[in-house]
Motif scaffolding. Structure first.
Motif, PDB file in Angstrom:
ATOM      1  N   THR A  61      10.000  27.244  13.357  1.00 11.40           N
ATOM      2  CA  THR A  61      10.004  26.322  13.864  1.00 11.40           C
ATOM      3  C   THR A  61      10.848  26.330  14.749  1.00 11.40           C
ATOM      4  O   THR A  61      11.862  25.727  14.608  1.00 11.40           O
ATOM      5  CB  THR A  61       9.126  24.584  12.888  1.00 11.40           C
ATOM      6  OG1 THR A  61       7.848  25.205  11.871  1.00 11.40           O
ATOM      7  CG2 THR A  61       8.872  24.078  14.058  1.00 11.40           C
ATOM      8  N   GLY A  62      10.533  25.435  16.117  1.00 16.43           N
ATOM      9  CA  GLY A  62      11.560  25.232  16.944  1.00 16.43           C
ATOM     10  C   GLY A  62      11.928  26.322  17.675  1.00 16.43           C
ATOM     11  O   GLY A  62      12.891  25.983  18.659  1.00 16.43           O
ATOM     12  N   THR A  63      11.435  27.383  17.390  1.00 15.84           N
ATOM     13  CA  THR A  63      12.228  28.081  18.060  1.00 15.84           C
ATOM     14  C   THR A  63      11.784  29.093  19.265  1.00 15.84           C
ATOM     15  O   THR A  63      10.417  28.466  19.314  1.00 15.84           O
ATOM     16  CB  THR A  63      12.126  30.070  17.127  1.00 15.84           C
ATOM     17  OG1 THR A  63      11.115  30.537  16.850  1.00 15.84           O
ATOM     18  CG2 THR A  63      13.697  29.685  15.259  1.00 15.84           C
ATOM     19  N   SER A  64      11.762  29.571  19.605  1.00 19.27           N
ATOM     20  CA  SER A  64      10.512  30.528  20.803  1.00 19.27           C
ATOM     21  C   SER A  64       9.561  31.869  20.475  1.00 19.27           C
ATOM     22  O   SER A  64       8.912  31.808  20.897  1.00 19.27           O
ATOM     23  CB  SER A  64      11.702  30.825  21.699  1.00 19.27           C
ATOM     24  OG  SER A  64      12.082  32.462  21.608  1.00 19.27           O
ATOM     25  N   ALA A  65       9.367  31.882  19.103  1.00 22.20           N
ATOM     26  CA  ALA A  65       8.836  32.499  18.447  1.00 22.20           C
ATOM     27  C   ALA A  65       7.252  31.530  19.077  1.00 22.20           C
ATOM     28  O   ALA A  65       6.798  30.400  18.327  1.00 22.20           O
ATOM     29  CB  ALA A  65       9.110  32.666  17.232  1.00 22.20           C
ATOM     30  N   VAL A  66       5.788  32.442  19.184  1.00 20.82           N
ATOM     31  CA  VAL A  66       4.934  32.046  19.946  1.00 20.82           C
ATOM     32  C   VAL A  66       3.962  31.423  18.583  1.00 20.82           C
ATOM     33  O   VAL A  66       4.539  32.189  17.201  1.00 20.82           O
ATOM     34  CB  VAL A  66       3.838  32.554  20.570  1.00 20.82           C
ATOM     35  CG1 VAL A  66       4.475  33.446  21.573  1.00 20.82           C
ATOM     36  CG2 VAL A  66       4.049  34.254  19.524  1.00 20.82           C
ATOM     37  N   ASN A  67       3.558  30.015  18.486  1.00 19.41           N
ATOM     38  CA  ASN A  67       2.234  29.889  17.401  1.00 19.41           C
ATOM     39  C   ASN A  67       3.166  28.542  16.335  1.00 19.41           C
ATOM     40  O   ASN A  67       2.322  28.616  15.200  1.00 19.41           O
ATOM     41  CB  ASN A  67       1.762  30.582  17.186  1.00 19.41           C
ATOM     42  CG  ASN A  67       1.116  30.988  18.059  1.00 19.41           C
ATOM     43  OD1 ASN A  67      -0.060  31.439  19.487  1.00 19.41           O
ATOM     44  ND2 ASN A  67      -0.824  30.546  18.119  1.00 19.41           N
ATOM     45  N   SER A  68       4.408  28.394  16.695  1.00 25.59           N
ATOM     46  CA  SER A  68       4.868  28.046  15.541  1.00 25.59           C
ATOM     47  C   SER A  68       5.725  26.734  15.382  1.00 25.59           C
ATOM     48  O   SER A  68       6.589  26.106  15.037  1.00 25.59           O
ATOM     49  CB  SER A  68       7.001  28.989  15.205  1.00 25.59           C
ATOM     50  OG  SER A  68       7.367  28.488  17.089  1.00 25.59           O
ATOM     51  N   GLY A  69       4.472  25.728  15.644  1.00 23.30           N
ATOM     52  CA  GLY A  69       4.656  24.183  15.831  1.00 23.30           C
ATOM     53  C   GLY A  69       4.038  23.559  15.120  1.00 23.30           C
ATOM     54  O   GLY A  69       4.129  22.316  15.148  1.00 23.30           O
ATOM     55  N   ARG A  70       3.445  24.495  12.962  1.00 28.42           N
ATOM     56  CA  ARG A  70       2.788  23.676  12.401  1.00 28.42           C
ATOM     57  C   ARG A  70       4.304  22.679  11.590  1.00 28.42           C
ATOM     58  O   ARG A  70       5.377  22.995  11.895  1.00 28.42           O
ATOM     59  CB  ARG A  70       2.549  24.642  11.684  1.00 28.42           C
ATOM     60  CG  ARG A  70       1.325  25.552  12.221  1.00 28.42           C
ATOM     61  CD  ARG A  70       0.026  24.612  13.363  1.00 28.42           C
ATOM     62  NE  ARG A  70      -0.748  23.946  11.757  1.00 28.42           N
ATOM     63  CZ  ARG A  70      -2.155  23.585  12.402  1.00 28.42           C
ATOM     64  NH1 ARG A  70      -1.834  23.823  13.634  1.00 28.42           N
ATOM     65  NH2 ARG A  70      -2.511  23.358  11.807  1.00 28.42           N
ATOM     66  N   ILE A  71       3.165  21.996  11.111  1.00 23.51           N
ATOM     67  CA  ILE A  71       4.420  20.862   9.977  1.00 23.51           C
ATOM     68  C   ILE A  71       3.591  20.382   8.554  1.00 23.51           C
ATOM     69  O   ILE A  71       2.963  21.208   8.287  1.00 23.51           O
ATOM     70  CB  ILE A  71       4.222  19.734  10.510  1.00 23.51           C
ATOM     71  CG1 ILE A  71       5.626  19.100   9.532  1.00 23.51           C
ATOM     72  CG2 ILE A  71       3.491  19.001  10.783  1.00 23.51           C
ATOM     73  CD1 ILE A  71       6.598  17.480  10.108  1.00 23.51           C
ATOM     74  N   SER A  72       4.364  21.101   7.686  1.00 23.75           N
ATOM     75  CA  SER A  72       3.507  20.629   6.409  1.00 23.75           C
ATOM     76  C   SER A  72       3.768  19.295   5.640  1.00 23.75           C
ATOM     77  O   SER A  72       4.983  18.831   5.409  1.00 23.75           O
ATOM     78  CB  SER A  72       3.997  21.629   5.257  1.00 23.75           C
ATOM     79  OG  SER A  72       3.773  23.518   5.448  1.00 23.75           O
ATOM     80  N   CYS A  73       3.109  19.172   5.226  1.00 26.08           N
ATOM     81  CA  CYS A  73       3.577  17.397   4.509  1.00 26.08           C
ATOM     82  C   CYS A  73       2.717  17.519   3.225  1.00 26.08           C
ATOM     83  O   CYS A  73       2.206  17.794   2.620  1.00 26.08           O
ATOM     84  CB  CYS A  73       2.336  16.240   5.650  1.00 26.08           C
ATOM     85  SG  CYS A  73       2.025  15.984   6.884  1.00 26.08           S
ATOM     86  N   GLY A  74       3.803  16.596   2.680  1.00 34.54           N
ATOM     87  CA  GLY A  74       3.257  17.009   1.073  1.00 34.54           C
ATOM     88  C   GLY A  74       3.522  16.142   0.023  1.00 34.54           C
ATOM     89  O   GLY A  74       4.153  14.828   0.369  1.00 34.54           O
ATOM     90  N   ALA A  75       2.893  15.853  -0.957  1.00 32.16           N
ATOM     91  CA  ALA A  75       2.248  14.603  -2.108  1.00 32.16           C
ATOM     92  C   ALA A  75       1.583  15.154  -3.454  1.00 32.16           C
ATOM     93  O   ALA A  75       1.011  15.834  -2.978  1.00 32.16           O
ATOM     94  CB  ALA A  75       2.655  13.233  -1.041  1.00 32.16           C
ATOM     95  N   LYS A  76       1.621  14.009  -4.311  1.00 37.65           N
ATOM     96  CA  LYS A  76       0.589  13.955  -5.274  1.00 37.65           C
ATOM     97  C   LYS A  76      -0.502  13.697  -4.129  1.00 37.65           C
ATOM     98  O   LYS A  76      -0.316  12.295  -3.791  1.00 37.65           O
ATOM     99  CB  LYS A  76       1.000  13.624  -6.374  1.00 37.65           C
ATOM    100  CG  LYS A  76      -0.761  13.333  -7.561  1.00 37.65           C
ATOM    101  CD  LYS A  76      -0.053  12.549  -8.661  1.00 37.65           C
ATOM    102  CE  LYS A  76      -1.673  13.034  -9.695  1.00 37.65           C
ATOM    103  NZ  LYS A  76      -0.808  12.241 -10.626  1.00 37.65           N
ATOM    104  N   SER A  77      -1.844  14.133  -4.218  1.00 43.71           N
ATOM    105  CA  SER A  77      -2.874  13.985  -3.594  1.00 43.71           C
ATOM    106  C   SER A  77      -3.943  12.446  -3.973  1.00 43.71           C
ATOM    107  O   SER A  77      -3.725  12.536  -4.934  1.00 43.71           O
ATOM    108  CB  SER A  77      -4.147  14.816  -3.382  1.00 43.71           C
ATOM    109  OG  SER A  77      -4.998  14.576  -3.007  1.00 43.71           O
ATOM    110  N   PRO A  78      -4.089  11.083  -3.621  1.00 43.51           N
ATOM    111  CA  PRO A  78      -5.253   9.883  -3.865  1.00 43.51           C
ATOM    112  C   PRO A  78      -6.081  10.772  -4.427  1.00 43.51           C
ATOM    113  O   PRO A  78      -7.304  10.154  -5.249  1.00 43.51           O
ATOM    114  CB  PRO A  78      -4.612   9.418  -3.055  1.00 43.51           C
ATOM    115  CG  PRO A  78      -3.843   9.192  -1.974  1.00 43.51           C
ATOM    116  CD  PRO A  78      -3.595  11.598  -1.885  1.00 43.51           C
TER     117      PRO A  78
END
Length: 575
Positions: A61-78
């Motif tokens: 993420t944040g590099t010039s690599a194409v399609n590298s703009g995803r973020i992961s969010c994590g927790a215990k799920s309600p």
């Protein structure tokens, strides 16, 4: 060393330190899942003091690599009660990476219940009271207000009214580069964010340097090879850019795997009315955008701007799964009506898959008639209004089924089953049953091989080869989710060996490593083991890895049934 930021919402303080050694070699889903497995009490209440919410960009993420703009969010799920990683596009993760932030962790609960806006920039973390104008507001207006206050180019993660009400299908919404909405949709992590008193997180990367690359020439060469794989593959280079993910409606209908009227059959006679070809023609005729990226650097560009008959914007990221659920599953054959519902999901900040399936379950219960688009939209709008029925709907398909005494409720681990009937696409059925995430097609997208013949072919109607297919794809997906890449790169890297090699080469060049393909596979396995272990400690057993009993009914037109034994299901992730 990259920064690891812990934000205590009880004291409204932030601790900025170096990344702990045990997380140094992780990113994206690998980091969020390992962190949750290590630091969240498995038996805790998901909205209580022991749960923690973590954001993490991927390796690239944040590099010039194409399609590298995803973020992961994590927790215990309600929603599921288990571990959850939910993934989104938008501009937030790229700004995190440029600020050299490995993870943002939110913990603690506000003593006064007040909501805050957390701002992150190169100077640290600050806290502002959430402006009254954005509380209870739709997400589009809230994003505009936040960017007016903090700057037009800031990244924004926020919750809508559903998250404020802590509904268990609430999502975390992210602004894309044009201020439209992308979502970490599944699992109710917006409710966790709401429980911590966070209305929004604003990130400003002004003054941040470029992401460092250890071996820049090698990276540049690998990035070019990788981009070439994506642009030349027929799915990522042609089908998705032209028709979006909704290209799958007619494909799945022809295959007999398009669940219709709450999974009663796998084919209907009006699918083309809501299909990708019809959608693209409608957008083009009205002057919208048929192709659009959810983050900077996307070359697949499977998103779009869907507009009304006067050319006015309604929604973007108008995905197959949402169109299927309100279209085929709820028997609504009007794309405009589905688009307005999709807009309302984004405004409320609620998972469009979970809630659309819940609408179909409500129709099955007789709450509103099958195919009634107006009644469906009125029902969906009740979520934002906070009516009792709206709150039930906003807690997902299982909640609706329980309230109305139904047994035909398509969920696994309390999470709604998405847009592929497991009796007609059996590989993805095994993924639904066994992934630690609850029913989730993206956890191991066997549709690629069962239906699209990507990465080979396994007969979707038979059992042979499905266990291995689901297992291998779940391992690969856990690794891809750690790279910061869009999952759709999988189509190209499954069929084009140099695409996969280029992906590994980019990671090596970025960090000065010497990883092999086997190392990437091992990472995916390690992540899944940690997720499974968390769920076991939370009280899950193999009995939770089962599809609902009604899938034993034949599914027309093929009249296949869900016929895997418990032993076969349990062997999928028997590490």
């Amino acid at each position: 060393m990259a920064k690891f930021i812990r934000v205590d919402m009880g004291s409204r303080t932030a601790e900025i330190g170096d990344c702990p050694e045990k997380y140094a070699g992780l990113a994206g889903r690998g980091l969020t899942s390992m962190f949750v497995a290590d630091e969240v009490k498995p038996t805790c209440h998901p909205l209580g003091k022991y749960n923690k919410l973590v954001f993490a960009p991927g390796f690239l993420t944040g590099t010039s690599a194409v399609n590298s703009g995803r973020i992961s969010c994590g927790a215990k799920s309600p929603l599921t009660g288990g571990i959850k990683e939910s993934n989104s596009g938008g501009s937030f993760s790229q700004k995190m990476a440029r600020l050299d932030i490995k993870a943002l962790v939110f913990e603690g609960l506000p003593a006064d219940g007040a909501y805050a806006v957390v701002k992150v920039d190169k100077d640290g973390v600050t806290f502002d009271e959430a402006p009254a104008e954005i509380m209870g507001a739709g997400n589009y207006d809230a994003i505009k207000a936040l960017q007016a206050k903090y700057g037009p180019k800031v990244g924004v993660a926020l919750i809508g009214p559903a998250g404020e009400m802590k509904l268990s299908a609430a999502n975390i919404s992210f602004a894309d580069p044009e201020g439209n909405i992308r979502s970490a949709g599944r699992g109710g992590l917006g409710a966790v964010m709401g429980s911590k008193g966070i209305k929004a997180v604003v990130i400003d990367d002004a003054g941040a340097p470029a992401v460092p690359i250890a071996r820049p020439e090698e990276f540049k060469s690998a990035a070019k090879r990788f981009a070439n794989a994506l642009t030349t593959h027929p799915v990522t280079g042609q089908g998705l850019p032209k028709y979006g993910t909704n290209v799958l409606v007619n494909i799945l209908n022809e295959a007999g795997g398009l669940p219709t009227e709450n999974f009663r059959r796998g084919r209907n006679e009006w699918a083309n009315n809501i299909g990708g070809e019809t959608m693209a023609a409608t957008i083009e005729e009205r002057g919208g955008k048929t192709t659009h990226g959810c983050h900077a650097g996307c070359v697949i560009r499977c998103s779009q701007h869907y507009v009304d008959k006067q050319g006015k914007y309604i929604t973007s990221g108008f995905e197959y799964e949402t169109i299927w659920a309100l279209g085929a599953d709820a028997a609504i054959d009007d794309l405009d009506a589905i688009a307005y519902a999709d807009r309302e999901f984004d405004e409320a900040g609620i998972d469009s898959i979970e809630t659309s399936v819940a609408v179909a379950v409500a129709m099955d219960a007789g709450v509103i008639p099958w195919g009634d688009a107006k009644a469906a939209l009125d029902l969906i709008r009740q979520i934002r209004q906070g009516t009792p029925l709206g709150r039930i709907l906003g807690c997902g398909a299982a909640a609706v089924g329980q309230m109305y005494g139904l047994t035909r409720v398509p969920v696994v681990k309390n999470q709604a089953i998405p847009a592929y009937d497991p009796r007609a696409v059996k590989g993805v059925g095994l993924t639904y049953a066994t992934t630690p995430m609850g029913a989730d097609h993206t956890a191991g997208y066997a549709v690629a091989t069962n239906i699209l013949r990507v990465g080979g072919f396994v007969d979707p109607l038979g059992k042979e080869g499905q266990v291995e297919l689901s297992r291998n794809l779940q391992i690969a997906t856990a690794a891809v989710d750690s790279t910061g890449m869009c999952l759709f790169i999988a189509f190209a890297i499954l069929d084009i060996p140099d695409g996969f090699n280029a992906l590994v080469d980019m990671i090596n060049a970025r960090y000065d490593l010497a990883l092999t393909g086997d190392d990437v596979t091992a990472l995916g396995t390690t992540i899944l083991k940690a997720e499974l272990d968390f769920n076991r400690r939370a009280g899950f057993t193999s009995a939770h890895d089962r599809l609902p009993e009604f899938f034993e009914e034949p599914c027309p037109p093929h009249n296949t049934v869900w016929d895997f034994t418990d032993e076969e299901i349990d062997s999928v992730l028997a590490f």
